[in-house]
Scaffold this active site. Structure first.
Site, PDB file in Angstrom:
ATOM      1  N   TRP A 130      19.194  26.143  17.641  1.00  0.00           N
ATOM      2  CA  TRP A 130      18.961  27.575  17.435  1.00  0.00           C
ATOM      3  C   TRP A 130      19.636  28.436  18.493  1.00  0.00           C
ATOM      4  CZ3 TRP A 130      17.207  28.770  22.077  1.00  0.00           C
ATOM      5  CH2 TRP A 130      16.611  27.733  22.803  1.00  0.00           C
ATOM      6  N   ASN A 131      20.127  27.866  19.594  1.00  0.00           N
ATOM      7  CA  ASN A 131      20.471  28.752  20.721  1.00  0.00           C
ATOM      8  C   ASN A 131      21.724  29.594  20.502  1.00  0.00           C
ATOM      9  OD1 ASN A 131      22.025  26.446  21.087  1.00  0.00           O
ATOM     10  ND2 ASN A 131      21.837  26.449  23.306  1.00  0.00           N
ATOM     11  N   LYS A 154      21.790  21.037   8.422  1.00  0.00           N
ATOM     12  CA  LYS A 154      20.352  21.090   8.712  1.00  0.00           C
ATOM     13  C   LYS A 154      20.252  21.906  10.003  1.00  0.00           C
ATOM     14  CE  LYS A 154      16.459  19.786  10.935  1.00  0.00           C
ATOM     15  NZ  LYS A 154      15.844  21.115  10.855  1.00  0.00           N
ATOM     16  N   ALA A 156      18.220  24.396  12.865  1.00  0.00           N
ATOM     17  CA  ALA A 156      16.918  24.356  13.540  1.00  0.00           C
ATOM     18  C   ALA A 156      15.888  25.135  12.715  1.00  0.00           C
ATOM     19  CB  ALA A 156      17.037  24.940  14.935  1.00  0.00           C
ATOM     20  N   SER A 157      14.646  24.675  12.767  1.00  0.00           N
ATOM     21  CA  SER A 157      13.616  25.224  11.879  1.00  0.00           C
ATOM     22  C   SER A 157      13.252  26.676  12.183  1.00  0.00           C
ATOM     23  CB  SER A 157      12.357  24.358  11.957  1.00  0.00           C
ATOM     24  OG  SER A 157      12.615  23.111  11.368  1.00  0.00           O
ATOM     25  N   GLY A 206      22.045  19.334  20.186  1.00  0.00           N
ATOM     26  CA  GLY A 206      20.622  19.515  20.468  1.00  0.00           C
ATOM     27  C   GLY A 206      20.190  18.655  21.635  1.00  0.00           C
ATOM     28  N   SER A 207      18.948  18.211  21.571  1.00  0.00           N
ATOM     29  CA  SER A 207      18.362  17.496  22.696  1.00  0.00           C
ATOM     30  C   SER A 207      18.728  16.004  22.667  1.00  0.00           C
ATOM     31  CB  SER A 207      16.842  17.645  22.643  1.00  0.00           C
ATOM     32  OG  SER A 207      16.370  17.076  21.443  1.00  0.00           O
ATOM     33  N   GLU A 228      26.526  16.534  20.856  1.00  0.00           N
ATOM     34  CA  GLU A 228      26.629  17.569  21.907  1.00  0.00           C
ATOM     35  C   GLU A 228      25.211  17.814  22.393  1.00  0.00           C
ATOM     36  OE1 GLU A 228      29.390  18.679  22.930  1.00  0.00           O
ATOM     37  OE2 GLU A 228      30.853  18.648  21.319  1.00  0.00           O
ATOM     38  N   LEU A 229      24.864  17.241  23.532  1.00  0.00           N
ATOM     39  CA  LEU A 229      23.451  17.266  23.931  1.00  0.00           C
ATOM     40  C   LEU A 229      23.222  18.166  25.142  1.00  0.00           C
ATOM     41  CD1 LEU A 229      22.822  13.479  23.223  1.00  0.00           C
ATOM     42  CD2 LEU A 229      22.679  15.417  21.657  1.00  0.00           C
ATOM     43  N   CYS A 262      23.513  25.273  26.795  1.00  0.00           N
ATOM     44  CA  CYS A 262      23.753  23.915  27.292  1.00  0.00           C
ATOM     45  C   CYS A 262      24.666  23.942  28.507  1.00  0.00           C
ATOM     46  CB  CYS A 262      24.353  23.059  26.186  1.00  0.00           C
ATOM     47  SG  CYS A 262      25.805  23.789  25.431  1.00  0.00           S
ATOM     48  N   GLU A 360      16.753  19.269  32.752  1.00  0.00           N
ATOM     49  CA  GLU A 360      17.410  20.486  32.281  1.00  0.00           C
ATOM     50  C   GLU A 360      16.369  21.607  32.207  1.00  0.00           C
ATOM     51  OE1 GLU A 360      18.674  20.440  28.132  1.00  0.00           O
ATOM     52  OE2 GLU A 360      20.298  21.843  28.570  1.00  0.00           O
TER      53      GLU A 360
HETATM   54  P1  NAP Z   1      16.402  19.838  19.328  1.00  0.00           P
HETATM   55  O1  NAP Z   1      14.956  19.932  19.332  1.00  0.00           O
HETATM   56  O2  NAP Z   1      17.038  18.539  19.534  1.00  0.00           O
HETATM   57  O3  NAP Z   1      16.893  20.480  17.950  1.00  0.00           O
HETATM   58  C1  NAP Z   1      18.239  20.501  17.567  1.00  0.00           C
HETATM   59  C2  NAP Z   1      18.337  20.184  16.088  1.00  0.00           C
HETATM   60  O4  NAP Z   1      17.971  18.830  15.881  1.00  0.00           O
HETATM   61  C3  NAP Z   1      17.393  20.997  15.225  1.00  0.00           C
HETATM   62  O5  NAP Z   1      18.005  21.265  14.000  1.00  0.00           O
HETATM   63  C4  NAP Z   1      16.212  20.068  15.046  1.00  0.00           C
HETATM   64  O6  NAP Z   1      15.455  20.355  13.912  1.00  0.00           O
HETATM   65  C5  NAP Z   1      16.909  18.747  14.929  1.00  0.00           C
HETATM   66  N1  NAP Z   1      16.121  17.584  15.284  1.00  0.00           N
HETATM   67  C6  NAP Z   1      15.128  17.486  16.195  1.00  0.00           C
HETATM   68  N2  NAP Z   1      14.677  16.220  16.265  1.00  0.00           N
HETATM   69  C7  NAP Z   1      15.379  15.504  15.367  1.00  0.00           C
HETATM   70  C8  NAP Z   1      15.368  14.138  14.967  1.00  0.00           C
HETATM   71  N3  NAP Z   1      14.537  13.261  15.509  1.00  0.00           N
HETATM   72  N4  NAP Z   1      16.234  13.752  14.011  1.00  0.00           N
HETATM   73  C9  NAP Z   1      17.087  14.629  13.469  1.00  0.00           C
HETATM   74  N5  NAP Z   1      17.135  15.930  13.791  1.00  0.00           N
HETATM   75  C10 NAP Z   1      16.297  16.367  14.738  1.00  0.00           C
HETATM   76  O7  NAP Z   1      17.091  20.767  20.380  1.00  0.00           O
HETATM   77  P2  NAP Z   1      16.545  22.100  20.994  1.00  0.00           P
HETATM   78  O8  NAP Z   1      15.644  21.712  22.099  1.00  0.00           O
HETATM   79  O9  NAP Z   1      16.046  23.010  19.964  1.00  0.00           O
HETATM   80  O10 NAP Z   1      17.921  22.677  21.559  1.00  0.00           O
HETATM   81  C11 NAP Z   1      18.205  22.763  22.861  1.00  0.00           C
HETATM   82  C12 NAP Z   1      18.994  21.563  23.350  1.00  0.00           C
HETATM   83  O11 NAP Z   1      20.288  21.573  22.743  1.00  0.00           O
HETATM   84  C13 NAP Z   1      19.240  21.636  24.832  1.00  0.00           C
HETATM   85  O12 NAP Z   1      19.088  20.384  25.406  1.00  0.00           O
HETATM   86  C14 NAP Z   1      20.700  22.097  24.915  1.00  0.00           C
HETATM   87  O13 NAP Z   1      21.313  21.785  26.120  1.00  0.00           O
HETATM   88  C15 NAP Z   1      21.287  21.403  23.747  1.00  0.00           C
HETATM   89  N6  NAP Z   1      22.547  22.045  23.343  1.00  0.00           N
HETATM   90  C16 NAP Z   1      23.698  21.371  23.544  1.00  0.00           C
HETATM   91  C17 NAP Z   1      24.910  21.952  23.228  1.00  0.00           C
HETATM   92  C18 NAP Z   1      26.200  21.227  23.450  1.00  0.00           C
HETATM   93  O14 NAP Z   1      27.214  21.663  22.922  1.00  0.00           O
HETATM   94  N7  NAP Z   1      26.230  20.142  24.198  1.00  0.00           N
HETATM   95  C19 NAP Z   1      24.931  23.229  22.685  1.00  0.00           C
HETATM   96  C20 NAP Z   1      23.733  23.891  22.494  1.00  0.00           C
HETATM   97  C21 NAP Z   1      22.538  23.272  22.823  1.00  0.00           C
HETATM   98  P3  NAP Z   1      14.026  21.123  14.032  1.00  0.00           P
HETATM   99  O15 NAP Z   1      14.328  22.473  14.541  1.00  0.00           O
HETATM  100  O16 NAP Z   1      13.525  21.112  12.635  1.00  0.00           O
HETATM  101  O17 NAP Z   1      13.182  20.321  14.976  1.00  0.00           O
END
Ligand code: NAP
Length: 455
Positions: A130-131, A154, A156-157, A206-207, A228-229, A262, A360
């Site tokens: 979502w960010n 898919k 973020a929710s 994401g994470s 990309e985490l 990130c 982080e």
């Molecule tokens: P997140 O919880 O991992 O969510 C990211 C996406 O993954 C959402 O669409 C989420 O869906 C989905 N998701 C969550 N758990 C999942 C699973 N077990 N299986 C499949 N899909 C799943 O991440 P966040 O905490 O919202 O986002 C922040 C993180 O993203 C931070 O760590 C940030 O550093 C990282 N990020 C990295 C980059 C990069 O380019 N490296 C860029 C931006 C952000 P739901 O919303 O439905 O849970």
């Protein structure tokens, strides 16, 4: 997590969405698969035209799209508008460059003629955060669609309206039905899609837990992934640096997107000799930031995107304080207003070997570490599980070269802000993930690199 629009500035739930059923997902996958059979035959000129049209729509309605982002995840409106403009840029960039990036590459061998040909794979699944709700999607979609793949998203929710808007933009631009579809689904519905044989590869931003979960399912099914985490980027400031410029850029680098990026500068690593000056200047810059309604023009810091993110950040700061961190400013959530607001915070005196130093911090919290020399700065910078970006400030060319060679990260920016740019590859090492987006490397991730040999 429910699929809903919850205004992070007020806590109010504005819209809720029912996740797709299995049958509805099947219909969309079948549509994507049949769309691919025709879409793969389109030429670059046709795809370029559609992508340029996508850019034009983004520019035409940039304020409208920006408002959806700000409403759903709280980033200040002016940065949301800049994000939409950047999406138009990445569309125009790949529209122009894809024919060059994916042109046949002749290779001399024992053949009469041999070359490499880049061909699309099919349906690519993108799981996005979502960010940067528009940018993350367009930086995937622009190269993927130019390469002849079809995309399913898919998102973020908490950003369903962004997700629906993006599908509508791409459709309005002229891309055929089924070439890019949004699936409003929960995280628990992703595994079955990765396992589906019509889906050829997946990318997740994401994470770490989400990335590891998706990659393990993809691995079992022998499918390629790009991840990309998270990141905990160092921002190193050495004695010869232009301190004023470093502090100004460092403030932007930490506070962009309410601190939820990130590649935000999360750990400031500063030479002892300039430490006091740096900290005082950083406090002054942070104090000047205006916290408020993200829809207002002069707001620098809006709310964090969700209440769990706010709670997690509060917990991390409290842990650091309990372990001896000193608070130069901030340090406690803002309790006298609604919404997920957290003030700019600076922590010092944290043991770089502690567990908390390696986490982080996803919000407006800066950690400052003091170091004696360059070697110690690099050691502290690398003392993290992450390896996304790094910014280092020094006028000394020898120091610059050592930093470039020894920093463990996917990108090093010298005397500048770490940022993504369509022309430059973007991605991480270590627990920040693998693979690259953007640049020529990004468009070559999801293609069949086909060897052609003709007698
Ligand atoms: P997140 O919880 O991992 O969510 C990211 C996406 O993954 C959402 O669409 C989420 O869906 C989905 N998701 C969550 N758990 C999942 C699973 N077990 N299986 C499949 N899909 C799943 O991440 P966040 O905490 O919202 O986002 C922040 C993180 O993203 C931070 O760590 C940030 O550093 C990282 N990020 C990295 C980059 C990069 O380019 N490296 C860029 C931006 C952000 P739901 O919303 O439905 O849970």
């Amino acid at each position: 997590m429910a699929i809903a629009t919850v205004n992070p500035a007020t806590g109010e739930t504005l819209a809720t969405f029912v996740p797709l059923t299995e049958a509805e997902i099947e219909t969309k996958l079948a549509l994507a698969a049949s769309a691919f059979q025709e879409y793969r035959k389109t030429d670059f000129a046709t795809r370029s035209n559609w992508l340029n049209q996508t850019a034009a729509i983004l520019e035409r309605d940039k304020t409208k799209f920006a408002e959806i982002m700000t409403l759903e995840m709280g980033k200040p409106l002016k940065s949301a508008i800049a994000e939409v403009e950047k999406c138009a840029w990445v569309c125009r960039f790949y529209s122009e460059k894809a024919p060059e990036f994916l042109a046949d590459v002749p290779i001399t061998s024992d053949a009469g003629s041999s070359y490499v040909s880049y061909q699309p794979l099919g349906i690519i699944l993108a799981v996005m955060p979502w960010n940067f709700p528009f940018w993350q999607v367009f930086r995937f979609a622009a190269p993927a669609l130019m390469a002849g793949n079809v995309g399913i998203l898919k998102h973020a929710s908490n950003v369903p309206q962004c997700a629906l808007a993006i599908e509508a933009i791409i459709r309005e631009a002229g891309f055929p039905q089924g070439v890019f579809q949004t699936l409003l689904i929960g995280a628990n519905q992703v595994a079955a899609i990765v396992e589906d044989e019509r889906v050829k590869a997946a990318t997740l931003t994401g994470s770490e837990p989400a990335g590891a979960s998706l990659a393990s399912i993809a691995g079992k099914n022998l499918k390629k992934t790009v991840l990309e985490l998270g990141g905990s980027d160092p921002f190193i400031v050495l004695e010869s640096a232009d301190i004023e410029a470093a502090v100004k850029t460092g403030t932007t680098a930490r506070m962009l997107n309410n601190g939820q990026s990130c590649i935000a500068a999360k750990r400031f690593i500063v030479s002892d000799s300039i430490g006091d000056r740096f900290e005082q200047a950083l406090v002054a810059q942070f104090q000047a930031l205006k916290i408020g309604n993200p829809m207002e023009e002069d707001t620098n810091i809006g709310p964090l995107a969700t209440s769990p993110i706010l709670q997690e950040l509060e917990k991390q700061v409290q842990t650091a304080i309990a372990q001896g961190a000193k608070v130069l400013m901030g340090g406690e959530a803002i309790s006298d207003r609604q919404g997920n607001f957290y003030p700019p915070t600076i922590l010092t005196n944290i043991d770089p070997n502690s567990h908390i130093a390696k986490e982080e911090f996803f919000g407006p919290v800066a950690m400052v570490f003091r170091v004696k020399n360059l070697d110690e700065a690099i050691a502290v910078a690398n003392n993290t599980p992450f390896g996304l970006g790094a910014s280092a400030w020094t006028q000394n060319p020898t120091e610059q070269q050592q930093l470039i060679k020894e920093i463990e990260a996917g990108a090093v920016f010298i005397n500048g802000l770490v940022k993504s740019d369509p022309r430059l590859p973007f991605g991480g090492i270590k627990r920040s993930g693998y693979g690259r987006e953007l640049g020529i490397q990004g468009i070559q991730e999801f293609v069949n690199i086909k060897t052609v040999w003709i007698k």
